[in-house]
Design a protein around this motif. Structure first.
Motif, PDB file in Angstrom:
ATOM      1  N   SER A 136      55.449   7.795  21.570  1.00 45.80           N
ATOM      2  CA  SER A 136      56.288   8.832  20.948  1.00 45.80           C
ATOM      3  C   SER A 136      55.438   9.841  20.178  1.00 45.80           C
ATOM      4  CB  SER A 136      57.297   8.180  19.993  1.00 45.80           C
ATOM      5  OG  SER A 136      58.266   7.462  20.728  1.00 45.80           O
ATOM      6  N   SER A 183      47.911  22.166  16.359  1.00 43.57           N
ATOM      7  CA  SER A 183      48.118  21.771  17.761  1.00 43.57           C
ATOM      8  C   SER A 183      47.300  20.557  18.175  1.00 43.57           C
ATOM      9  CB  SER A 183      47.818  22.944  18.709  1.00 43.57           C
ATOM     10  OG  SER A 183      48.654  24.004  18.402  1.00 43.57           O
ATOM     11  N   ARG A 184      46.871  19.787  17.222  1.00 36.59           N
ATOM     12  CA  ARG A 184      46.237  18.481  17.466  1.00 36.59           C
ATOM     13  C   ARG A 184      44.883  18.567  18.185  1.00 36.59           C
ATOM     14  NH1 ARG A 184      49.964  18.091  14.535  1.00 36.59           N
ATOM     15  NH2 ARG A 184      51.849  16.838  14.763  1.00 36.59           N
ATOM     16  N   PHE A 237      48.448  20.426  23.477  1.00 36.32           N
ATOM     17  CA  PHE A 237      49.679  19.811  22.941  1.00 36.32           C
ATOM     18  C   PHE A 237      50.888  20.688  23.283  1.00 36.32           C
ATOM     19  CE2 PHE A 237      52.668  18.253  19.706  1.00 36.32           C
ATOM     20  CZ  PHE A 237      52.491  16.883  19.831  1.00 36.32           C
ATOM     21  N   LYS A 238      50.700  21.982  23.182  1.00 36.22           N
ATOM     22  CA  LYS A 238      51.796  22.906  23.535  1.00 36.22           C
ATOM     23  C   LYS A 238      52.081  22.860  25.028  1.00 36.22           C
ATOM     24  CE  LYS A 238      51.369  25.906  19.631  1.00 36.22           C
ATOM     25  NZ  LYS A 238      50.850  27.092  19.017  1.00 36.22           N
ATOM     26  N   MET A 241      54.173  19.730  25.455  1.00 38.18           N
ATOM     27  CA  MET A 241      55.536  19.845  24.892  1.00 38.18           C
ATOM     28  C   MET A 241      56.397  20.799  25.730  1.00 38.18           C
ATOM     29  SD  MET A 241      55.807  17.832  22.358  1.00 38.18           S
ATOM     30  CE  MET A 241      54.636  16.678  23.005  1.00 38.18           C
ATOM     31  N   ASP A 245      59.794  19.932  27.803  1.00 40.18           N
ATOM     32  CA  ASP A 245      61.045  20.680  27.589  1.00 40.18           C
ATOM     33  C   ASP A 245      61.720  20.969  28.930  1.00 40.18           C
ATOM     34  OD1 ASP A 245      60.820  20.733  24.855  1.00 40.18           O
ATOM     35  OD2 ASP A 245      60.074  22.797  24.737  1.00 40.18           O
ATOM     36  N   ARG A 248      62.435  17.235  31.222  1.00 39.84           N
ATOM     37  CA  ARG A 248      63.507  16.341  30.752  1.00 39.84           C
ATOM     38  C   ARG A 248      64.825  16.625  31.469  1.00 39.84           C
ATOM     39  NH1 ARG A 248      61.206  16.672  24.607  1.00 39.84           N
ATOM     40  NH2 ARG A 248      59.755  14.923  24.839  1.00 39.84           N
ATOM     41  N   GLU A 369      59.784  10.157  29.306  1.00 36.90           N
ATOM     42  CA  GLU A 369      59.710  11.589  28.939  1.00 36.90           C
ATOM     43  C   GLU A 369      60.318  11.830  27.550  1.00 36.90           C
ATOM     44  OE1 GLU A 369      60.065  14.411  32.119  1.00 36.90           O
ATOM     45  OE2 GLU A 369      59.697  12.801  33.583  1.00 36.90           O
ATOM     46  N   GLY A 370      60.090  10.856  26.692  1.00 35.80           N
ATOM     47  CA  GLY A 370      60.561  10.922  25.310  1.00 35.80           C
ATOM     48  C   GLY A 370      61.768  10.026  25.139  1.00 35.80           C
ATOM     49  N   ARG A 381      65.701  18.883  14.694  1.00 32.94           N
ATOM     50  CA  ARG A 381      64.750  19.886  14.191  1.00 32.94           C
ATOM     51  C   ARG A 381      65.224  21.294  14.530  1.00 32.94           C
ATOM     52  NH1 ARG A 381      58.505  18.303  15.451  1.00 32.94           N
ATOM     53  NH2 ARG A 381      58.266  16.585  14.014  1.00 32.94           N
TER      54      ARG A 381
HETATM   55  N1  COS Z   1      57.004  23.734  22.707  1.00 31.43           N
HETATM   56  C1  COS Z   1      55.862  24.370  22.345  1.00 31.43           C
HETATM   57  N2  COS Z   1      55.121  23.998  21.279  1.00 31.43           N
HETATM   58  C2  COS Z   1      55.555  22.940  20.577  1.00 31.43           C
HETATM   59  C3  COS Z   1      56.726  22.248  20.894  1.00 31.43           C
HETATM   60  C4  COS Z   1      57.460  22.690  22.014  1.00 31.43           C
HETATM   61  N3  COS Z   1      58.596  22.078  22.385  1.00 31.43           N
HETATM   62  N4  COS Z   1      56.904  21.239  20.012  1.00 31.43           N
HETATM   63  C5  COS Z   1      55.884  21.309  19.148  1.00 31.43           C
HETATM   64  N5  COS Z   1      55.063  22.337  19.496  1.00 31.43           N
HETATM   65  C6  COS Z   1      53.845  22.766  18.809  1.00 31.43           C
HETATM   66  C7  COS Z   1      54.127  23.104  17.355  1.00 31.43           C
HETATM   67  O1  COS Z   1      54.503  24.464  17.243  1.00 31.43           O
HETATM   68  C8  COS Z   1      52.821  22.804  16.679  1.00 31.43           C
HETATM   69  O2  COS Z   1      51.930  23.879  16.876  1.00 31.43           O
HETATM   70  P1  COS Z   1      50.862  24.305  15.707  1.00 31.43           P
HETATM   71  O3  COS Z   1      50.151  23.055  15.303  1.00 31.43           O
HETATM   72  O4  COS Z   1      49.966  25.300  16.384  1.00 31.43           O
HETATM   73  O5  COS Z   1      51.676  24.857  14.595  1.00 31.43           O
HETATM   74  C9  COS Z   1      52.290  21.632  17.468  1.00 31.43           C
HETATM   75  O6  COS Z   1      52.934  21.680  18.741  1.00 31.43           O
HETATM   76  C10 COS Z   1      52.555  20.307  16.805  1.00 31.43           C
HETATM   77  O7  COS Z   1      53.962  20.253  16.568  1.00 31.43           O
HETATM   78  P2  COS Z   1      54.635  19.162  15.654  1.00 31.43           P
HETATM   79  O8  COS Z   1      53.923  19.084  14.352  1.00 31.43           O
HETATM   80  O9  COS Z   1      56.097  19.418  15.652  1.00 31.43           O
HETATM   81  O10 COS Z   1      54.323  17.842  16.483  1.00 31.43           O
HETATM   82  P3  COS Z   1      54.697  16.347  16.226  1.00 31.43           P
HETATM   83  O11 COS Z   1      53.473  15.552  16.374  1.00 31.43           O
HETATM   84  O12 COS Z   1      55.508  16.202  14.974  1.00 31.43           O
HETATM   85  O13 COS Z   1      55.571  15.986  17.516  1.00 31.43           O
HETATM   86  C11 COS Z   1      57.504  15.557  18.844  1.00 31.43           C
HETATM   87  C12 COS Z   1      56.792  16.468  17.819  1.00 31.43           C
HETATM   88  C13 COS Z   1      57.998  14.267  18.216  1.00 31.43           C
HETATM   89  C14 COS Z   1      58.672  16.375  19.342  1.00 31.43           C
HETATM   90  C15 COS Z   1      56.537  15.212  20.003  1.00 31.43           C
HETATM   91  O14 COS Z   1      55.522  14.372  19.563  1.00 31.43           O
HETATM   92  C16 COS Z   1      57.219  14.547  21.178  1.00 31.43           C
HETATM   93  O15 COS Z   1      57.872  15.210  21.959  1.00 31.43           O
HETATM   94  N6  COS Z   1      57.045  13.230  21.331  1.00 31.43           N
HETATM   95  C17 COS Z   1      57.515  12.529  22.517  1.00 31.43           C
HETATM   96  C18 COS Z   1      56.486  12.558  23.559  1.00 31.43           C
HETATM   97  C19 COS Z   1      57.024  12.187  24.896  1.00 31.43           C
HETATM   98  O16 COS Z   1      58.023  12.716  25.347  1.00 31.43           O
HETATM   99  N7  COS Z   1      56.326  11.267  25.550  1.00 31.43           N
HETATM  100  C20 COS Z   1      56.652  10.869  26.869  1.00 31.43           C
HETATM  101  C21 COS Z   1      55.493  11.191  27.720  1.00 31.43           C
HETATM  102  S1  COS Z   1      55.846  11.503  29.364  1.00 31.43           S
HETATM  103  S2  COS Z   1      56.476   9.806  30.089  1.00 31.43           S
END
Ligand code: COS
Length: 384
Positions: A136, A183-184, A237-238, A241, A245, A248, A369-370, A381
């Protein structure tokens, strides 16, 4: 007809398309579903079938050999194939998931190099984000990539990767800047399966979706050229994500297809099965179950199609809707398949009938996928 009424009508070409896919699924895919599940075999024959009918081309734009028909058509196909066999639908879903990073962020060279061969079905990709200790929270990944001359060297192990051992290339996410504040510090790379240092690790024995191999790809000092970076260095990371989006929606469509398959099977069974001198669908206890199942599927479909229409209109901020569609449809799939087993009674619990497989296949849609808890987080959020 009013503009609103027109807006809520599915155009004829989509209905015709659905009918075509349904026919292929019922005639060619459904008869194989039980065997694929029983033997846990990747159905190479059905991949060829999907390729022959240009179904694997659905995720792609026409300039890269795709059908260029958009998200709604793709997801109608995923839904209809899942109604027959969810493992087979996953072949189409991963064709989208594994190429979305390239389609959305890749260079023109990467697109030309990889997408047309995926559109024909010759090649298949994989999306390698999760790790044993980063599910996650993918930002906590340990896989690293360091610069080496003009290229990069990748080290790490991924987990839960669909298409392991089948994929011709993996889109791999790795930390390239451990000090990054934003962005990690993650970057996405294309890693071809024949690169030295790549190997297929542990394969999982799963509850459902058994026709699709899942497991741990291992990257041990794998060298890739700079051209294999997907998007900008540090922006991975973007990339991940934004990909999720979109992808899913495919999970939502798969879940919906499983749910509709179970509903249709239970309804047909209840028409035939007689107890107390009557078909069991004459009893209100069964009628109410079937009515709720059908209603849940219909509601899920509205949400999914609404989300697909947003993608096809080119709206950028689709994360909330795809999370809602995935959350709702996967919960529906689980509820509906459990109820379908109940309608069939003892027959629902044995492998001679398909609904127990549908229940086992449904469960993963609440997880991959989350997880649905992550979907709720994404939705909440967006409301803050
Ligand atoms: N689209 C584009 N950019 C995104 C984004 C999205 N949907 N969500 C987050 N970001 C960007 C943020 O803007 C942020 O950018 P900056 O650091 O440059 O400001 C960066 O990514 C980190 O965002 P955030 O701090 O919100 O990240 P988190 O670590 O808190 O994670 C969740 C957010 C929980 C939504 C994410 O970790 C997630 O989706 N986890 C589930 C993963 C998943 O689905 N795994 C299954 C794998 S495939 S089987």
């Amino acid at each position: 007809m009013s503009a609103l009424a027109e807006l809520y009508k599915i155009p004829e070409e989509y209905l015709d398309f659905r009918a075509t896919i349904r026919q292929i699924a019922e005639e060619r895919i459904a008869p194989r579903a039980a065997e694929i599940d029983e033997k846990a075999e990747y159905p190479h024959d059905l991949r060829e079938l999907l390729a022959e009918h240009d179904i694997l081309a659905l995720p792609f734009e026409s300039e890269y050999g795709g059908t260029g028909t958009g998200a709604l058509m793709l997801n109608i196909a995923i839904e209809e194939i899942s109604r027959a066999c969810a493992s087979t639908a996953l072949m189409l879903m991963v064709q989208e998931l594994g190429t979305l990073p390239i389609r959305l962020f890749g260079s023109e060279e990467l697109k030309q190099r990889l997408l047309p061969r995926c559109a024909t079905g010759e090649w298949s990709p994989a999306f390698a984000l999760s790790e044993p200790d980063a599910g996650s929270d993918p930002g906590g990944m340990l896989t690293k990539a360091r610069r080496d001359g003009e290229g990069w060297v990748i080290d790490g192990t991924k987990n839960w990767i669909t298409n392991l051992g089948i994929a011709d290339f993996y889109v791999v996410f790795a930390v390239t800047d451990p000090e990054a504040k934003h962005s990690r510090g993650i970057t996405a790379f294309v890693v071809e399966a024949d690169r030295p240092g790549f190997s297929v690790g542990k394969l999982e024995h799963k509850l459902g979706i058994r026709g699709s191999p899942t497991g741990q790809p291992i990257f041990d000092g794998v060298r890739v050229p700079a051209e294999n970076v997907v998007g900008e260095v540090g922006e991975g990371f973007k990339v991940a994500m934004t990909t999720l989006d979109h992808s899913r929606l495919g999970v939502a469509a798969q879940a919906l297809g499983i749910a509709q398959g179970a509903t249709d099977y239970a309804a047909a069974y209840a028409r035939e099965r007689r107890q107390f001198g009557r078909p069991i669908n004459a009893f209100q206890g069964i009628q109410f179950k079937l009515a709720d199942m059908e209603t849940q599927c219909a509601a899920g479909r509205e949400l999914l199609y609404q989300a697909c229409a947003k993608v096809d209109r080119g709206e950028r901020d689709i994360g909330k809707y795809s999370a809602m569609a995935k959350l709702f449809c996967s919960d529906v799939a689980m509820q509906v398949t459990v109820e379908a087993i109940q309608v069939l009674g003892g027959y629902g619990y044995v492998k001679e009938y398909p609904v127990e497989r549908m229940m086992r296949d449904a469960k993963i849609t609440q997880i991959y996928e989350g997880t649905n808890e992550i979907q709720r987080l994404v939705i909440a959020r967006s409301m803050a």
